[in-house]
Design an enzyme around this catalytic site. Sequence first.
Site, PDB file in Angstrom:
ATOM      1  N   ARG A   1      11.517  97.117  56.642  1.00 15.34           N
ATOM      2  CA  ARG A   1      10.361  97.237  57.539  1.00 15.34           C
ATOM      3  C   ARG A   1      10.687  98.759  58.202  1.00 15.34           C
ATOM      4  NH1 ARG A   1       9.363  92.642  61.757  1.00 15.34           N
ATOM      5  NH2 ARG A   1      11.213  93.790  62.899  1.00 15.34           N
TER       6      ARG A   1
ATOM      7  N   TYR B   1     -19.741  72.557  66.049  1.00 15.39           N
ATOM      8  CA  TYR B   1     -20.217  73.528  64.960  1.00 15.39           C
ATOM      9  C   TYR B   1     -19.802  72.818  63.728  1.00 15.39           C
ATOM     10  CZ  TYR B   1     -21.497  77.608  67.631  1.00 15.39           C
ATOM     11  OH  TYR B   1     -21.768  78.723  68.474  1.00 15.39           O
TER      12      TYR B   1
ATOM     13  N   LYS C   1       8.495  93.090  74.380  1.00 20.83           N
ATOM     14  CA  LYS C   1       7.330  93.775  73.984  1.00 20.83           C
ATOM     15  C   LYS C   1       6.318  92.983  73.879  1.00 20.83           C
ATOM     16  CE  LYS C   1       9.237  91.758  69.499  1.00 20.83           C
ATOM     17  NZ  LYS C   1      10.064  92.210  68.345  1.00 20.83           N
TER      18      LYS C   1
ATOM     19  N   MET D   1     -16.027  79.673  70.381  1.00 15.89           N
ATOM     20  CA  MET D   1     -15.304  81.001  71.041  1.00 15.89           C
ATOM     21  C   MET D   1     -15.033  80.678  72.607  1.00 15.89           C
ATOM     22  SD  MET D   1     -17.177  84.666  71.476  1.00 15.89           S
ATOM     23  CE  MET D   1     -17.556  84.982  69.877  1.00 15.89           C
TER      24      MET D   1
HETATM   25  C1  LIG Z   1      11.078  91.181  68.228  1.00 13.18           C
HETATM   26  C2  LIG Z   1      12.549  91.915  67.999  1.00 13.18           C
HETATM   27  C3  LIG Z   1      13.835  91.104  68.487  1.00 13.18           C
HETATM   28  C4  LIG Z   1      13.600  89.920  69.371  1.00 13.18           C
HETATM   29  O1  LIG Z   1      13.311  88.929  68.399  1.00 13.18           O
HETATM   30  P1  LIG Z   1      13.207  87.353  68.999  1.00 13.18           P
HETATM   31  O2  LIG Z   1      13.364  86.413  67.606  1.00 13.18           O
HETATM   32  O3  LIG Z   1      11.919  87.054  69.561  1.00 13.18           O
HETATM   33  O4  LIG Z   1      14.454  86.878  69.572  1.00 13.18           O
HETATM   34  C5  LIG Z   1      14.872  91.531  68.423  1.00 13.18           C
HETATM   35  N1  LIG Z   1      15.180  92.888  67.743  1.00 13.18           N
HETATM   36  C6  LIG Z   1      14.047  93.376  66.854  1.00 13.18           C
HETATM   37  C7  LIG Z   1      14.214  94.738  66.160  1.00 13.18           C
HETATM   38  C8  LIG Z   1      12.819  92.741  67.036  1.00 13.18           C
HETATM   39  O5  LIG Z   1      11.684  93.550  66.344  1.00 13.18           O
END
Ligand SMILES: *Cc1c(COP(=O)(O)O)cnc(C)c1O
Length: 374
Positions: free
Chosen positions: A147, A269, A49, A317
Amino acid sequence: MRRETTDISGAALAQHAGALLEIDLDAIAANYALLRARHPSGPVAGVVKADGYGLGAAPVAARLFRAGCRHFFVAHLSEALAIRAQIPGALLAVLNGLLPGTEDVFLQHEIFPVLGSLEEISSWSTQARRAGKKLPALLHVDTGMSRLGLDFSAVTALATDKNLLAGIGIQYVMTHLVSSEIPNDTRNAHQKEIFDAACAMLPPAPRSVANSSAIFLGPDFGSDLARPGAALYGINPTPAEENPMANVVRLLVRVLQIREIRAGETVGYNATWTAQRPSRIATACIGYADGWRRTLSNRGTARFDGTTLPLVGRVSMDLTSFDITDRPDIAPGVFLELLGPGHGPDEVAAQAGTNAYEVLTSLGRRFSRVYRGA
Ligand SMILES: *Cc1c(COP(=O)(O)O)cnc(C)c1O
């Protein structure tokens, strides 16, 4: 594979680049092999992802596929579509679930939704009836994250009315731990108990529990499919111990100008750093627009040939300055190393006051990307 994919020694690329992001796909494959060895109870998926944690979902997925990975997770349907062709025949699942109206796209591209509510289950079941066949999906049980996923009342509803799951071929039932990187956190075992109880109420199906850190919690957290992301990319899954994963990312940025300043002069800055001695300051072409976070101001470091160079003044930046007084051999045009072996995403995260996931996923789009082992 992408056209710009080339070895770092591709001199033309390096000659013009202001910043190079080198991604070692072979190191990702080595990390995958290590995770497989640590998870004997079942196969290991690749979580790709957020564009493969910022490193490029397509090349990463292709390399993992070549390493034998046959299960992939993304967050968005669009991310699944972007890599479907790279991983023919592999299970490809969307963690964010099933948005209304997207059912046909899932079906057409053989992408599996991770169903996390009775509404999503109902939509997928309806879709199965329309298609006249069983449709594969994963079920997500919420055991403490609050969640996404089925809560206890939803699991009870599914246990009471078996028809709710009609037409759905449950590939895996999964859950996600809230504190897997803290081995002695009692929540880990507690969530496992809740998950086992939920699974006992659902139709028998393979289970998926461990993310990266949970793979290192031992056999109690082994399941039929692990789902690591972070550890594949070299992030330490065992923060209290030495990082067992291979380093994946090197970030090299070019020095644009060098200034000699007198004691008492300031840099950047708001003049947040004042030279205590006559100093040489190198300005490099990276800034917060590249994900080199502003919280690294006066806290970050760069490496050059074994020397650690302090970041001085505010990160701006497009530019960041380093005190190179002790390295008179640094000249305009040389590369400083901002991420690399020994100062990876975990170390930069500690300096920046965030976690390594955010460091990687923030890495900008202006770098020349170089893939090793593509
Ligand atoms: C992102 C995610 C993972 C992977 O988690 P890591 O800590 O990056 O290994 C696994 N399961 C779910 C549901 C996630 O959202």
